[in-house]
Design a protein around this motif. Structure first.
Motif, PDB file in Angstrom:
ATOM      1  N   GLU A   5      -0.443  12.951   2.866  1.00  0.00           N
ATOM      2  CA  GLU A   5      -0.506  13.018   4.325  1.00  0.00           C
ATOM      3  C   GLU A   5      -0.891  11.670   4.894  1.00  0.00           C
ATOM      4  O   GLU A   5      -0.295  11.191   5.855  1.00  0.00           O
ATOM      5  CB  GLU A   5      -1.516  14.073   4.758  1.00  0.00           C
ATOM      6  N   SER A   6      -1.917  11.062   4.305  1.00  0.00           N
ATOM      7  CA  SER A   6      -2.352   9.749   4.777  1.00  0.00           C
ATOM      8  C   SER A   6      -3.109   9.041   3.663  1.00  0.00           C
ATOM      9  O   SER A   6      -3.588   9.670   2.724  1.00  0.00           O
ATOM     10  CB  SER A   6      -3.240   9.881   6.015  1.00  0.00           C
ATOM     11  N   ILE A   7      -3.207   7.740   3.790  1.00  0.00           N
ATOM     12  CA  ILE A   7      -3.922   6.902   2.823  1.00  0.00           C
ATOM     13  C   ILE A   7      -4.871   6.019   3.622  1.00  0.00           C
ATOM     14  O   ILE A   7      -4.456   5.395   4.598  1.00  0.00           O
ATOM     15  CB  ILE A   7      -2.956   6.005   2.018  1.00  0.00           C
TER      16      ILE A   7
ATOM     17  N   VAL B  87       0.841  -1.207   0.000  1.00  0.00           N
ATOM     18  CA  VAL B  87       0.000   0.000   0.000  1.00  0.00           C
ATOM     19  C   VAL B  87       0.870   1.249   0.000  1.00  0.00           C
ATOM     20  O   VAL B  87       0.666   2.166  -0.807  1.00  0.00           O
ATOM     21  CB  VAL B  87      -0.958   0.016   1.216  1.00  0.00           C
ATOM     22  N   LEU B  88       1.856   1.294   0.887  1.00  0.00           N
ATOM     23  CA  LEU B  88       2.706   2.479   0.979  1.00  0.00           C
ATOM     24  C   LEU B  88       3.531   2.679  -0.289  1.00  0.00           C
ATOM     25  O   LEU B  88       3.602   3.794  -0.812  1.00  0.00           O
ATOM     26  CB  LEU B  88       3.603   2.386   2.208  1.00  0.00           C
ATOM     27  N   ASP B  89       4.130   1.615  -0.802  1.00  0.00           N
ATOM     28  CA  ASP B  89       4.946   1.730  -2.017  1.00  0.00           C
ATOM     29  C   ASP B  89       4.098   2.140  -3.216  1.00  0.00           C
ATOM     30  O   ASP B  89       4.485   3.017  -3.997  1.00  0.00           O
ATOM     31  CB  ASP B  89       5.675   0.421  -2.311  1.00  0.00           C
ATOM     32  N   SER B  90       2.928   1.534  -3.368  1.00  0.00           N
ATOM     33  CA  SER B  90       2.039   1.867  -4.488  1.00  0.00           C
ATOM     34  C   SER B  90       1.554   3.306  -4.394  1.00  0.00           C
ATOM     35  O   SER B  90       1.476   4.016  -5.403  1.00  0.00           O
ATOM     36  CB  SER B  90       0.835   0.926  -4.519  1.00  0.00           C
TER      37      SER B  90
ATOM     38  N   ILE C  74       2.043   6.172  -7.221  1.00  0.00           N
ATOM     39  CA  ILE C  74       0.903   6.902  -7.795  1.00  0.00           C
ATOM     40  C   ILE C  74       1.087   8.405  -7.590  1.00  0.00           C
ATOM     41  O   ILE C  74       0.831   9.203  -8.494  1.00  0.00           O
ATOM     42  CB  ILE C  74      -0.428   6.411  -7.166  1.00  0.00           C
ATOM     43  N   SER C  75       1.540   8.790  -6.413  1.00  0.00           N
ATOM     44  CA  SER C  75       1.788  10.194  -6.117  1.00  0.00           C
ATOM     45  C   SER C  75       2.812  10.787  -7.071  1.00  0.00           C
ATOM     46  O   SER C  75       2.634  11.894  -7.587  1.00  0.00           O
ATOM     47  CB  SER C  75       2.267  10.343  -4.681  1.00  0.00           C
ATOM     48  N   ASP C  76       3.894  10.037  -7.334  1.00  0.00           N
ATOM     49  CA  ASP C  76       4.921  10.495  -8.279  1.00  0.00           C
ATOM     50  C   ASP C  76       4.381  10.537  -9.705  1.00  0.00           C
ATOM     51  O   ASP C  76       4.613  11.500 -10.439  1.00  0.00           O
ATOM     52  CB  ASP C  76       6.155   9.584  -8.226  1.00  0.00           C
ATOM     53  N   LEU C  77       3.665   9.501 -10.099  1.00  0.00           N
ATOM     54  CA  LEU C  77       3.144   9.392 -11.455  1.00  0.00           C
ATOM     55  C   LEU C  77       2.207  10.544 -11.804  1.00  0.00           C
ATOM     56  O   LEU C  77       2.295  11.140 -12.865  1.00  0.00           O
ATOM     57  CB  LEU C  77       2.416   8.052 -11.636  1.00  0.00           C
ATOM     58  N   PHE C  78       1.321  10.881 -10.880  1.00  0.00           N
ATOM     59  CA  PHE C  78       0.339  11.924 -11.137  1.00  0.00           C
ATOM     60  C   PHE C  78       0.739  13.273 -10.546  1.00  0.00           C
ATOM     61  O   PHE C  78      -0.064  14.209 -10.543  1.00  0.00           O
ATOM     62  CB  PHE C  78      -1.039  11.496 -10.612  1.00  0.00           C
TER      63      PHE C  78
END
Length: 139
Positions: free
Chosen positions: A99-101, A82-85, A89-93
Motif C-alpha cells: 500500500e505504501s512505503i 525505492v519504488l523499484d526495490s 522485495i515484495s515479489d521475492l518474499f
C-alpha cells in the motif's frame, strides 16, 4: 531490329483495416483521469509546511514539485530506486501488493506508493505526519 523498351506502371491500392481496441482507450482515459486527480491532491498536500515536495509519474507523464529544484535529479533517482526495490522485495518474499512505503532518514522522510499505475513519492520533513498525508493522497 529496333526494340523499344516500354515501362509499365502499375498502381495498386491496398486497403488495411485499422483495429482500435476500445478497452485500451478507456484504460488510457482512466489512467489520465487518475493522474490528474492525484496531481491535484498532491498540489494541495504540497501546501503543508512539513512537505518538501513530491514526484508523481506513470508511463507517459511526470510531475515534480520540490522546494529545492537543484536536487531534482537526486530526488528522482532516489524515488525510482525505492519504488523499484520495494516491488522486487515484495515479489521475492511474496508479500503481495504494497500500500505504501515509508523511508525514514536523519533529516527527512519519504512516503512512496503506487496508485492506479502512478508512482508517487512525497518528501516530508522529519517531524511531518506521514499517516495524515497518506490518508489525504489515497483514494
Amino acid at each position: 531490329m529496333n526494340k523499344k523498351m516500354v515501362k509499365k506502371s502499375i498502381n495498386q491500392e491496398v486497403t488495411t483495416a485499422v483495429i482500435v481496441n476500445e478497452d485500451n482507450l478507456v484504460a488510457d482515459s482512466e489512467e489520465k483521469k487518475a493522474f490528474t486527480t492525484l496531481s491535484s491532491n498532491l498540489a494541495e498536500i504540497r501546501k503543508d509546511k512539513s512537505v518538501i515536495g513530491y514526484i508523481i509519474r506513470n508511463a507517459t507523464s511526470a510531475t515534480i514539485d520540490l522546494k529545492e529544484p537543484e536536487k531534482i535529479v537526486k530526488y528522482a533517482i532516489f524515488s525510482s530506486q525505492v519504488l523499484d526495490s520495494s516491488l522486487e522485495i515484495s515479489d521475492l518474499f511474496k508479500i503481495g501488493n504494497l500500500e505504501s512505503i515509508l523511508i525514514e532518514g536523519k533529516e527527512n522522510n519519504v512516503l512512496c506508493m503506487i496508485i492506479d499505475g502512478n508512482k508517487i513519492s512525497i518528501f516530508i520533513e522529519k517531524d511531518g505526519d506521514h499517516s495524515e498525508i497518506l490518508k489525504r493522497v489515497s483514494p
